[in-house]
Design an enzyme around this catalytic site. Structure first.
Site, PDB file in Angstrom:
ATOM      1  N   SER A 214       0.723  -1.154  -0.031  1.00 41.76           N
ATOM      2  CA  SER A 214      -0.104  -0.161  -0.234  1.00 41.76           C
ATOM      3  C   SER A 214       0.799   1.224   0.064  1.00 41.76           C
ATOM      4  O   SER A 214       1.708   1.469   0.742  1.00 41.76           O
ATOM      5  CB  SER A 214      -0.826  -0.130   1.192  1.00 41.76           C
ATOM      6  OG  SER A 214      -1.627  -1.020   1.233  1.00 41.76           O
ATOM      7  N   GLY A 216      -0.525   4.430  -0.052  1.00 42.27           N
ATOM      8  CA  GLY A 216      -1.393   5.608   0.213  1.00 42.27           C
ATOM      9  C   GLY A 216      -2.079   6.080  -1.003  1.00 42.27           C
ATOM     10  O   GLY A 216      -2.601   5.383  -1.884  1.00 42.27           O
ATOM     11  N   ALA A 217      -1.813   7.382  -1.117  1.00 42.67           N
ATOM     12  CA  ALA A 217      -2.593   8.076  -2.523  1.00 42.67           C
ATOM     13  C   ALA A 217      -2.062   7.840  -3.710  1.00 42.67           C
ATOM     14  O   ALA A 217      -2.598   7.775  -4.733  1.00 42.67           O
ATOM     15  CB  ALA A 217      -2.569   9.752  -2.136  1.00 42.67           C
ATOM     16  N   GLY A 219      -1.514   4.682  -4.490  1.00 40.45           N
ATOM     17  CA  GLY A 219      -2.165   3.129  -4.852  1.00 40.45           C
ATOM     18  C   GLY A 219      -1.478   1.987  -4.598  1.00 40.45           C
ATOM     19  O   GLY A 219      -1.096   2.088  -3.411  1.00 40.45           O
ATOM     20  N   GLY A 245      -7.205  -0.085   3.620  1.00 40.39           N
ATOM     21  CA  GLY A 245      -6.143  -1.252   3.574  1.00 40.39           C
ATOM     22  C   GLY A 245      -7.015  -2.648   3.548  1.00 40.39           C
ATOM     23  O   GLY A 245      -6.721  -3.530   2.709  1.00 40.39           O
ATOM     24  N   ASP A 246      -8.148  -2.650   4.524  1.00 42.19           N
ATOM     25  CA  ASP A 246      -8.785  -3.765   4.368  1.00 42.19           C
ATOM     26  C   ASP A 246      -9.720  -3.899   3.218  1.00 42.19           C
ATOM     27  O   ASP A 246     -10.055  -5.115   2.785  1.00 42.19           O
ATOM     28  CB  ASP A 246      -9.617  -3.544   5.792  1.00 42.19           C
ATOM     29  CG  ASP A 246      -8.963  -3.644   7.090  1.00 42.19           C
ATOM     30  OD1 ASP A 246      -7.676  -3.981   7.090  1.00 42.19           O
ATOM     31  OD2 ASP A 246      -9.296  -2.924   7.932  1.00 42.19           O
TER      32      ASP A 246
END
Length: 306
Positions: A214, A216-217, A219, A245-246
């Site tokens: 992950s 974040g912004a 992708g 994330g889930d």
């Protein structure tokens, strides 16, 4: 059926405040209590998508009773392993001014050896009906350090996903998960490597078949045995990031259950992650955004150093 396992379940408490300031009294705008933990959030997203999903988690004490009541009210199929100690609480404080999120995560109740054994047996009995096994979150005190490796070993030829951090994550890698999903910070913590592609390669060396990081912004970054990809959302979103994330894990699980390619996995995971940012609580998604975003996700091959 997709099976999710949450050894360290939680009763999630969410507060909204205009802004969070140290040494100040805050007036809460809205407050929610709901069953939580990473695997529970994954299950909620899959249930919203109409998928067949079954949840296994621990529950104890008054908080555990409220946890169970919420799962029932949500119509989620679940088996709860009873424990003597009380289910932990996690607290999320969401600022409505700048969408900043502050999390307070309790460590969880200490499991007795018999309680861990009961959890393992519950998974053993259910996994034969599953198409994918998802193991998510922290391990509670009292669980064996290699607890996730033990659970992953129960999967008989089906895809498995491990989404954890720290020592529990590293000790789970010998269970050879099909996919792992650390964020960039968790990846650095486990490998000591700053470059996410190099860190992902190290996780594959330690046992993971594929690593989805992950960003974040920015992708998701995927590193598999033969290729590396980055998937980027079409736009940067603001909102509650606690369940993003889930939701990505839910997308990975759904696509693995359908035998999709890694590019398909990435598109679905990034679209669901963004849809979760727009949801009010972890486990909620904005379905309209998900359906619009999935074909709009930008997919870029990443060159692999030789």
């Amino acid at each position: 059926m997709i099976l999710t396992v949450t050894p360290n379940s939680a009763l999630d408490v969410t507060y909204t405040v205009p802004s969070l300031r140290p040494d100040a009294v805050h007036r809460v705008g809205e407050m929610w209590h709901r069953a939580g933990g990473k695997g529970i959030n994954v299950g909620r997203v899959l249930h919203t998508l109409g998928e067949d999903v079954h949840l296994i988690a621990t529950a104890g004490g008054p908080a555990g009773a409220r946890f169970a009541e919420d799962l029932l009210a949500a119509g989620l199929s679940a088996e709860l392993v009873p424990i003597a100690s009380e289910t932990r609480r996690t607290t999320t404080i969401l600022s409505t001014v700048d969408s900043s999120v502050t999390l307070l995560n309790e460590p969880g109740p200490k499991l007795k050896p018999a309680e861990w054994a009961a959890l393992v047996e519950t998974v053993r009995e259910a996994v034969g009906r599953a198409s994918v096994l998802v193991c998510s979150g922290s391990l509670p005190p009292g669980a064996p350090p290699d607890g996730y490796a033990q659970l992953l070993a129960l999967a008989d030829g089906i895809p498995t996903i491990l989404d954890a951090s720290g020592d529990a994550f590293r000790a789970g890698l010998p269970g050879r998960p099909t996919a792992v999903k650390p964020n960039a910070e968790e990846l650095r913590e486990v490998t000591g490597l700053a470059d996410p592609l190099v860190g992902a390669a190290e996780l594959r060396r330690l046992g993971a078949a594929a690593v989805l990081v992950s960003l974040g912004a920015d992708g998701l970054l995927a590193s598999t045995s033969d290729s590396d990809w980055q998937a980027r959302p079409s736009a940067v979103l603001t909102g509650n990031t606690t369940g993003a994330g889930d939701a990505a894990v839910a997308g990975i699980a759904l696509e693995l259950a359908r035998g999709g390619s890694w590019p398909d996995v990435l598109r679905r995971a990034v679209a669901l992650s963004g849809a979760a940012v727009l949801g009010p609580l972890a486990g909620d998604i904005d379905l309209d955004h998900y359906h619009r975003e999935r074909p709009a996700v930008e997919l870029l091959p990443r060159s692999r150093s030789r």
